[in-house]
Design an enzyme around this catalytic site. Structure first.
Site, PDB file in Angstrom:
ATOM      1  N   ASP A  29       0.825  -1.232  -0.053  1.00 49.33           N
ATOM      2  CA  ASP A  29      -0.022   0.043   0.198  1.00 49.33           C
ATOM      3  C   ASP A  29       0.922   1.130  -0.049  1.00 49.33           C
ATOM      4  OD1 ASP A  29      -2.158   1.449   0.000  1.00 49.33           O
ATOM      5  OD2 ASP A  29      -2.700   1.201   2.089  1.00 49.33           O
ATOM      6  N   SER A  30       0.276   2.521  -0.761  1.00 52.10           N
ATOM      7  CA  SER A  30       1.188   3.472  -0.880  1.00 52.10           C
ATOM      8  C   SER A  30       1.576   4.428   0.301  1.00 52.10           C
ATOM      9  CB  SER A  30       0.520   4.186  -2.059  1.00 52.10           C
ATOM     10  OG  SER A  30      -0.476   4.721  -1.651  1.00 52.10           O
ATOM     11  N   GLY A  31       0.682   4.322   1.480  1.00 48.78           N
ATOM     12  CA  GLY A  31       0.827   5.186   2.145  1.00 48.78           C
ATOM     13  C   GLY A  31      -0.161   6.224   2.381  1.00 48.78           C
ATOM     14  N   GLN A  60     -10.676   7.917  -6.133  1.00 52.28           N
ATOM     15  CA  GLN A  60     -11.326   8.512  -4.930  1.00 52.28           C
ATOM     16  C   GLN A  60     -12.556   9.340  -5.221  1.00 52.28           C
ATOM     17  OE1 GLN A  60     -10.496   8.524  -1.883  1.00 52.28           O
ATOM     18  NE2 GLN A  60      -8.555   7.505  -1.828  1.00 52.28           N
ATOM     19  N   ASP A  72      -8.485  -6.910   1.031  1.00 50.63           N
ATOM     20  CA  ASP A  72      -7.646  -6.967   2.163  1.00 50.63           C
ATOM     21  C   ASP A  72      -8.610  -6.078   3.283  1.00 50.63           C
ATOM     22  OD1 ASP A  72      -7.257  -4.139   1.326  1.00 50.63           O
ATOM     23  OD2 ASP A  72      -6.149  -4.261   3.268  1.00 50.63           O
ATOM     24  N   CYS A  76     -14.584 -26.173   9.983  1.00 48.45           N
ATOM     25  CA  CYS A  76     -13.280 -25.601   9.544  1.00 48.45           C
ATOM     26  C   CYS A  76     -12.084 -26.540   9.814  1.00 48.45           C
ATOM     27  CB  CYS A  76     -12.728 -24.429  10.718  1.00 48.45           C
ATOM     28  SG  CYS A  76     -11.262 -23.562  10.246  1.00 48.45           S
ATOM     29  N   CYS A  98      -8.625 -25.635  10.015  1.00 46.38           N
ATOM     30  CA  CYS A  98      -7.586 -24.993  10.384  1.00 46.38           C
ATOM     31  C   CYS A  98      -7.096 -25.604  11.478  1.00 46.38           C
ATOM     32  CB  CYS A  98      -7.802 -23.560  10.657  1.00 46.38           C
ATOM     33  SG  CYS A  98      -8.499 -23.247  12.293  1.00 46.38           S
ATOM     34  N   CYS A 135      -8.757 -25.357  14.735  1.00 46.71           N
ATOM     35  CA  CYS A 135     -10.224 -26.150  15.076  1.00 46.71           C
ATOM     36  C   CYS A 135      -9.825 -27.695  14.897  1.00 46.71           C
ATOM     37  CB  CYS A 135     -11.010 -25.720  13.682  1.00 46.71           C
ATOM     38  SG  CYS A 135     -11.806 -24.048  14.053  1.00 46.71           S
ATOM     39  N   HIS A 173      -7.208 -19.054  12.825  1.00 48.71           N
ATOM     40  CA  HIS A 173      -8.610 -19.595  12.465  1.00 48.71           C
ATOM     41  C   HIS A 173      -9.380 -18.401  11.541  1.00 48.71           C
ATOM     42  CE1 HIS A 173     -12.609 -20.881  12.436  1.00 48.71           C
ATOM     43  NE2 HIS A 173     -12.864 -19.708  12.699  1.00 48.71           N
TER      44      HIS A 173
END
Length: 349
Positions: A72-74, A179, A256, A297, A299, A302, A328
RNA sequence: UCCGCAAUAGCUCAAUGGUAGAGCAAACGGCUGUUAACCGUUCGGUUCUAGGUUCGAGUCCUAGUUGCGGAG
């Protein structure tokens, strides 16, 4: 997964802001089925520095991470730390100048330096510096934000082309941020302006939910409608499982959010056993619950531990509780993405 | 047995004689391109007991109870 296929299918990237998913080793992260992570340009700049990042071969090497990396650019930090006044700094036409609250050092983030830092981090998918703002800003402010975002995006693109040879020579992807706040015509203007410059991906920027917590579907749709179909759409910061499903229907494939890992640390887990998917593991009702967090699940957490144990660890402040909870939640999101891709395949056949 | 000190929310402690509070714990909620193992809300009291002084006592006085320390 190859970089050229990035975003062709749905993908969820957890946020490893400073080069780590908190409380997880890279091996534990891989075991959740995670294929890509997001790190942050500003935080890595301030924590490690460009020269050291370059010398050390980038954050992927440091992390021993073999998956993909988006930086990410900041731009978001410029908003969340400088615009809000939490950090001393100024946003101007050339970028942002600010002072580290811990070291006092002055930093200058410009469109060009943002690209340089992302390259030294060793990013696979770069993001242009943008002027991110809050929802509910005036039209005039939104216009300034859009104009600045377009200007900075063009500078990022030019710098990326001239210094690094662009996508073709560098082998990396450059995405941009749309934007325009909640002004649909400004969103459209920003999207079209960015398409004219030309990018590998188009990211929905700003805030993705309104004050009531509802996804800003209208804004998000405008961006999809005004950007090329063959380029990926990234819904930055999305979000709750249900919001990811909604965005996926709109045409976004890249996601994300900090929710998955932060909620895990704070005791909000996801479970298909619960109506509404949210299981607050710290609540008293789980203190003697011997079932796994999610009976569906697969994972590590679990398969090996019950709700009572994770409840106990988090209540007691044991770091292992955070690890188990994070594993999890990450697995839950990856399985959510797998399901979306399965459904998409079924529709195509 | 005597002397001293203490006793306030589940815990650790605040509170000029003038509306008994905080932190922690507990219960619940929030978190959306991470300054967040964070933040918020709620719950929570016969101020050890019985008297007394006072317009008014957690606070001053008397006696007792319990605990801690010291002396013998």
């Amino acid at each position: 997964m190859k970089l050229k296929d990035f975003g062709k299918k749905n993908i969820f990237m957890p946020d490893a802001t400073r080069g780590a998913i908190r409380f997880l080793t890279t091996e534990q992260l891989e075991q959740t089925g995670t294929k890509a992570v997001v790190t942050n340009t500003l935080h890595l700049l301030m924590n490690i520095g460009v020269e050291n990042l370059y010398k050390l071969g980038g954050i992927k090497k440091m992390m021993n991470w073999n998956g993909l990396l988006l930086t990410d650019s900041g731009g978001f930090q410029v908003f969340s730390l400088i615009h809000t006044g939490k950090w001393k700094g100024k946003v101007h036409e050339n970028g942002a100048t600010f002072k580290s609250p811990t070291t006092g050092q002055i930093y200058e983030l410009t469109p060009e330096s943002s690209i340089d830092i992302q390259m030294s981090i060793g990013s696979d998918i770069l993001v242009t510096l943008d002027d991110c703002r809050n929802t509910g800003i005036s039209r005039k402010e939104a216009e300034i934000s859009v104009q600045r975002t377009l200007n900075w995006a063009e500078r990022c693109k030019n710098h990326f082309e001239k210094k690094y040879g662009g996508t073709r020579k560098s082998g990396k992807l450059l995405s941009c941020v749309v934007q325009g706040s909640n002004y649909l015509d400004l969103r459209e203007k920003c999207a079209k302006g960015l398409v004219n410059i030309g990018f590998d991906g188009y990211n929905f920027g700003g805030f993705v939910v309104d004050k009531e917590g509802n996804l800003v579907v209208d804004e998000m749709s405008v961006v999809v409608e005004n950007t090329p179909k063959d380029k990926f759409k990234y819904a930055m910061g999305v979000g709750k499982p249900e919001d990811i499903r909604k965005c996926s229907k709109l045409g976004y494939t890249v996601f994300d959010t900090v929710l998955v890992t932060r909620n895990a640390r704070h005791g909000t887990l996801y479970s298909s056993d619960i109506n509404g998917e949210v299981l607050r593991i710290m609540n008293a009702e789980y203190s003697v619950d011997e079932r796994p967090i999610d009976s569906n699940c697969d994972c590590y957490t679990c398969r090996n531990f019950n709700r009572a144990y994770v409840h106990h660890l988090l209540k007691a402040g044991e770091a292992t509780g955070m690890t188990l909870a994070t594993i999890h939640n990450l697995r839950y999101y990856q399985r959510l993405i797998d399901e979306l891709n399965l459904n998409a395949n079924a529709l195509n056949l």
